[in-house]
Design a protein around this motif. Structure first.
Motif, short mmCIF file in Angstrom:
data_model
loop_
_atom_site.label_atom_id
_atom_site.label_comp_id
_atom_site.label_asym_id
_atom_site.label_seq_id
_atom_site.Cartn_x
_atom_site.Cartn_y
_atom_site.Cartn_z
N PHE A 92 21.93 42.59 48.42
CA PHE A 92 22.86 43.88 48.16
C PHE A 92 23.34 43.52 46.52
O PHE A 92 23.30 42.41 45.96
N ALA A 93 23.72 44.68 46.07
CA ALA A 93 24.20 44.89 44.64
C ALA A 93 25.38 44.22 44.61
O ALA A 93 26.48 44.23 45.24
N ALA A 94 25.74 43.30 43.47
CA ALA A 94 27.09 42.56 43.33
C ALA A 94 27.35 42.84 41.80
O ALA A 94 26.92 42.06 40.93
N ASP A 95 27.94 43.80 41.23
CA ASP A 95 28.33 44.06 40.00
C ASP A 95 26.75 44.06 39.37
O ASP A 95 26.09 44.95 39.53
N ASP A 96 26.82 43.16 38.45
CA ASP A 96 25.39 43.34 37.63
C ASP A 96 24.55 42.35 38.22
O ASP A 96 23.35 41.96 37.78
N ASN A 97 24.72 41.62 39.31
CA ASN A 97 23.85 40.81 39.92
C ASN A 97 23.40 41.22 41.53
O ASN A 97 23.68 42.20 41.96
N ILE A 98 22.45 40.46 41.81
CA ILE A 98 22.14 40.56 43.27
C ILE A 98 22.63 39.56 44.09
O ILE A 98 22.37 38.25 43.90
N ALA A 99 23.13 39.97 45.45
CA ALA A 99 23.69 38.84 46.28
C ALA A 99 22.74 38.81 47.40
O ALA A 99 22.04 39.70 47.83
N VAL A 100 22.52 37.79 48.11
CA VAL A 100 21.60 37.46 49.26
C VAL A 100 22.60 36.95 50.39
O VAL A 100 23.20 36.10 50.44
#
Length: 234
Positions: A92-100
């Motif tokens: 998933f997108a999480a601001d400028d990061n990727i979450a798993v």
């Protein structure tokens, strides 16, 4: 199963491996407008209304009902078209990061596809997931604009298709919509040019022409029914 979201981190998730797909391939997948032409090459592409908001979304049909996959190779993730929404399963997108989501079936025991190589750099498979998430994010607004244009130009019409199969079952494609060929042909030159230059004309034609895939999937379903019947007689 509850989500276990973590921001993807090279050090914390260096040993994490995934499966090609997380769970069963759904029979209907929401896509963005940039995917329409590729999707239309192997499956019907329709518009569907959200029961909650009443807003249209673009969907690719891989089967006619839940639990049924008729597009060749789709059940193993090897179809000619793999939607971005399936490519990024578990991420998933999480601001400028990727979450798993570590609780997602894609990360069940036995996964063989690494996210990072021995240097800590993303693998080619992980880069495809990053690209899929980026395309979904950038494509959301474009897709809304495309659908709004179809509605504004009165190009959307309900699908009226009833299918009869060799086992006696009859199915109607209820709650789905397509692009009206008659309405599209009736547009004046200036509106056609505007659609073309925005890139919407190609997508609209892709949706319309993908109706031909309905018959191909129906034939594949009948072939599968015949195969099952022959097996039961053996």
């Amino acid at each position: 199963m509850a989500e276990q979201l973590e921001i993807l981190n090279t050090d914390a998730h260096r040993a994490l491996a995934m499966h090609p797909l997380g769970g069963d391939h759904p029979h209907m997948v929401q896509i963005v407008v940039s995917e329409v032409e590729r999707a239309a090459s192997c499956c019907p592409v329709m518009l569907a209304k959200s029961p909650d908001t009443g807003r249209f979304a673009i969907v690719a049909l891989f089967g006619f009902k839940q639990g049924e996959i008729l597009v060749e190779g789709a059940d193993t993730g090897n179809a000619a078209f793999l939607p971005y929404d399936l490519q990024r399963q578990g991420f998933f997108a999480a601001d400028d990061n990727i979450a798993v989501d570590l609780a997602h079936p894609r990360f069940a025991a036995g996964g063989t596809i690494p996210l990072f190589d021995h240097t800590g750099a993303p693998t080619d498979d992980m880069r495809l997931i990053q690209r899929a998430i980026g395309q979904l994010m950038s494509g959301a607004a474009q897709t809304e604009q495309f659908i709004a244009t179809l509605v504004q130009e009165r190009l959307v019409e309900p699908v009226d298709i009833t299918l009869s199969f060799d086992d006696g079952e009859t199915m109607s494609l209820n709650g789905l919509y397509t692009v009206s060929g008659e309405a599209l042909s009736a547009l004046d030159d200036s509106r056609i040019i505007r659609l073309f230059r925005s890139g919407w004309l190609q997508a609209a034609l892709g949706i319309r022409l993908s109706l031909q895939q309905v018959g191909l999937l129906a034939r594949r379903r009948n072939e599968r029914l015949a195969g099952n019947l022959a097996t039961s007689w053996a």
